[in-house]
Enzyme design. Structure first.
Site, mmCIF file in Angstrom:
data_model
loop_
_atom_site.group_PDB
_atom_site.id
_atom_site.type_symbol
_atom_site.label_atom_id
_atom_site.label_comp_id
_atom_site.label_asym_id
_atom_site.label_seq_id
_atom_site.Cartn_x
_atom_site.Cartn_y
_atom_site.Cartn_z
ATOM 1 N N ALA A 5 51.921 42.187 32.651
ATOM 2 C CA ALA A 5 52.804 43.148 33.335
ATOM 3 C C ALA A 5 52.113 43.614 34.612
ATOM 4 O O ALA A 5 51.945 44.804 34.866
ATOM 5 C CB ALA A 5 53.149 44.325 32.419
ATOM 6 N N HIS A 20 46.509 45.772 39.470
ATOM 7 C CA HIS A 20 45.815 44.561 39.008
ATOM 8 C C HIS A 20 45.452 43.680 40.199
ATOM 9 O O HIS A 20 44.388 43.067 40.234
ATOM 10 C CB HIS A 20 46.702 43.751 38.057
ATOM 11 C CG HIS A 20 47.045 44.453 36.786
ATOM 12 N ND1 HIS A 20 48.293 44.969 36.543
ATOM 13 C CD2 HIS A 20 46.301 44.716 35.690
ATOM 14 C CE1 HIS A 20 48.301 45.525 35.345
ATOM 15 N NE2 HIS A 20 47.114 45.383 34.801
ATOM 16 N N GLN A 47 44.238 47.346 19.869
ATOM 17 C CA GLN A 47 43.991 48.587 20.611
ATOM 18 C C GLN A 47 45.210 49.504 20.656
ATOM 19 O O GLN A 47 45.172 50.550 21.293
ATOM 20 C CB GLN A 47 43.488 48.293 22.023
ATOM 21 C CG GLN A 47 44.520 47.724 22.978
ATOM 22 C CD GLN A 47 43.877 47.297 24.295
ATOM 23 O OE1 GLN A 47 43.161 46.294 24.360
ATOM 24 N NE2 GLN A 47 44.114 48.052 25.347
ATOM 25 N N GLU A 106 39.584 52.017 37.671
ATOM 26 C CA GLU A 106 39.123 53.384 37.390
ATOM 27 C C GLU A 106 40.213 54.262 36.794
ATOM 28 O O GLU A 106 39.951 55.368 36.367
ATOM 29 C CB GLU A 106 38.582 54.026 38.678
ATOM 30 C CG GLU A 106 37.189 53.554 38.980
ATOM 31 C CD GLU A 106 36.595 54.138 40.243
ATOM 32 O OE1 GLU A 106 37.340 54.733 41.049
ATOM 33 O OE2 GLU A 106 35.389 53.963 40.434
ATOM 34 N N LYS A 107 41.467 53.765 36.778
ATOM 35 C CA LYS A 107 42.509 54.574 36.150
ATOM 36 C C LYS A 107 42.159 54.810 34.676
ATOM 37 O O LYS A 107 42.329 55.901 34.158
ATOM 38 C CB LYS A 107 43.887 53.914 36.260
ATOM 39 C CG LYS A 107 44.959 54.846 35.701
ATOM 40 C CD LYS A 107 46.339 54.390 36.046
ATOM 41 C CE LYS A 107 46.830 53.377 35.060
ATOM 42 N NZ LYS A 107 47.078 53.951 33.725
ATOM 43 N N GLN A 144 37.788 54.066 29.453
ATOM 44 C CA GLN A 144 37.611 52.661 29.057
ATOM 45 C C GLN A 144 36.402 52.044 29.773
ATOM 46 O O GLN A 144 35.634 51.291 29.171
ATOM 47 C CB GLN A 144 38.876 51.873 29.391
ATOM 48 C CG GLN A 144 38.739 50.365 29.238
ATOM 49 C CD GLN A 144 40.068 49.654 29.310
ATOM 50 O OE1 GLN A 144 40.785 49.618 28.335
ATOM 51 N NE2 GLN A 144 40.403 49.089 30.455
ATOM 52 N N LEU A 196 49.523 53.516 39.714
ATOM 53 C CA LEU A 196 50.232 52.328 39.223
ATOM 54 C C LEU A 196 49.820 52.055 37.785
ATOM 55 O O LEU A 196 48.658 52.161 37.417
ATOM 56 C CB LEU A 196 49.925 51.116 40.098
ATOM 57 C CG LEU A 196 50.406 51.179 41.541
ATOM 58 C CD1 LEU A 196 50.378 49.800 42.174
ATOM 59 C CD2 LEU A 196 51.821 51.750 41.654
ATOM 60 N N SER A 197 50.811 51.701 36.974
ATOM 61 C CA SER A 197 50.577 51.401 35.563
ATOM 62 C C SER A 197 51.701 50.502 35.084
ATOM 63 O O SER A 197 52.846 50.632 35.554
ATOM 64 C CB SER A 197 50.608 52.712 34.759
ATOM 65 O OG SER A 197 50.811 52.443 33.387
HETATM 66 O O1 PAF Z 1 42.935 47.878 30.523
HETATM 67 C C1 PAF Z 1 43.562 47.007 29.898
HETATM 68 O O2 PAF Z 1 44.565 46.453 30.341
HETATM 69 C C2 PAF Z 1 43.096 46.623 28.510
HETATM 70 O O3 PAF Z 1 42.602 47.709 27.822
HETATM 71 C C3 PAF Z 1 42.058 45.465 28.517
HETATM 72 C C4 PAF Z 1 40.772 45.888 29.212
HETATM 73 C C5 PAF Z 1 42.660 44.261 29.210
HETATM 74 C C6 PAF Z 1 41.702 45.074 27.085
HETATM 75 O O4 PAF Z 1 42.828 44.643 26.382
#
Ligand code: PAF
Length: 280
Positions: A32, A37, A61, A148-149, A153, A184-185
């Site tokens: 997506a 990205h 996750q 960094e969003k 993580q 953006l997400s």
């Molecule tokens: O940030 C993400 O999209 C996910 O947490 C990742 C790092 C791809 C792991 O599934």
């Protein structure tokens, strides 16, 4: 650009590049893809001979089955974008390839995953560590790129790499925002036009809170952010914490740390959004 689904084939292809001493960069994603990205990918392409982008919606996750079910899956469009960005390999395995058997590993991240996302999404970071370590073992990248969003993580991935002694350099890439300020997400795809506009109040409020730094205590700044955002009918703050950027533990005074970040999670009706701001 090659689209590869198996770890064995990926290994063959990457070994050939490694034998030519080519550097390998990895951008792990759940697909997506959006301009956020693209920023990771562009940086990776610029800094490595070979860029691998993984596209895998990692079930371990997600603590909410609806969130996993509703997560957008757009592999065809993702590949079209990645091709334009000069990516060499898209690694798009299915679930059985990454989890031929259940991953029973339980990581201990100390206090890092007891707060914020870790508190509200139990098991989330354990799942992230499971898949990111598997991707690192499969790709063996020299560098890996994270946005960094997902501030927490990044800290978790850095800690995991340290614990598992994986020889990879973790590169943090700044948040990309819409003109309105909205980070953006992939989840933004689930927002209506109206919700998108309302959601832009999240960053506008964070930015205003940064202007108040000199005048207000940490406690009052927290109240300001939570109250201002909750004032919008469609928005509901799940948490807002002002933390030390390394330990992720809450601070109580602006002098407590040289690196201070405000991290927030907000429901825009049923869509959960996160964002953060570096205060210093
Ligand atoms: O940030 C993400 O999209 C996910 O947490 C990742 C790092 C791809 C792991 O599934």
């Amino acid at each position: 650009m090659e689209i590869i689904k198996s770890i064995a084939l990926l290994d063959d292809v990457l070994n050939a590049f490694r034998n030519e001493s080519k550097s390998i960069g990895l951008v792990p994603t759940m697909g997506a893809l959006h301009e956020g990205h693209a920023a990771l990918v562009k940086r990776c392409v610029a800094e490595n001979d070979i860029t691998v982008v993984s596209v895998f919606v990692n079930p371990t996750q997600f603590n909410n089955p609806d969130d996993l079910r509703l997560y957008p899956r757009t592999l065809e469009a993702d590949c079209a974008l990645l091709e334009k960005l000069d990516v060499d390999i898209v690694f798009a395995p299915d679930v059985d390839e990454m989890y031929p058997e259940p991953d029973t590993r339980v990581f201990d991240f100390g206090m890092l995953d007891k707060v914020m996302e870790g508190r509200f999404r139990p098991g989330h970071f354990n799942g992230v560590a499971q898949i990111v370590s598997k991707l690192f073992y499969a790709v063996k990248p020299d560098k890996a790129y994270f946005g960094e969003k997902d501030f927490q993580q990044l800290a978790i991935v850095r800690e995991m790499v340290k614990q598992l002694q994986i020889p990879v350099e973790i590169i943090a890439v700044p948040i990309v925002r819409e003109q309105s300020g909205l980070a953006l997400s992939s989840r933004n795809m689930r927002l209506t036009e109206q919700q998108r506009e309302t959601a832009s109040e999240i960053f506008k409020t964070l930015a205003r809170s940064a202007d108040l730094l000199e005048k207000q205590s940490v406690e009052d700044t927290k109240k300001f952010v939570v109250n201002s955002i909750n004032n919008h009918e469609a928005l509901s703050v799940e948490y807002f914490e002002i933390v030390d950027g390394d330990t992720l533990q809450s601070i109580t005074d602006w002098d407590d740390s040289p690196c201070i970040v405000g991290c927030i999670a907000v429901f825009c009706e049923d869509v959960r959004l996160i964002d953060n701001i570096r205060y210093k």
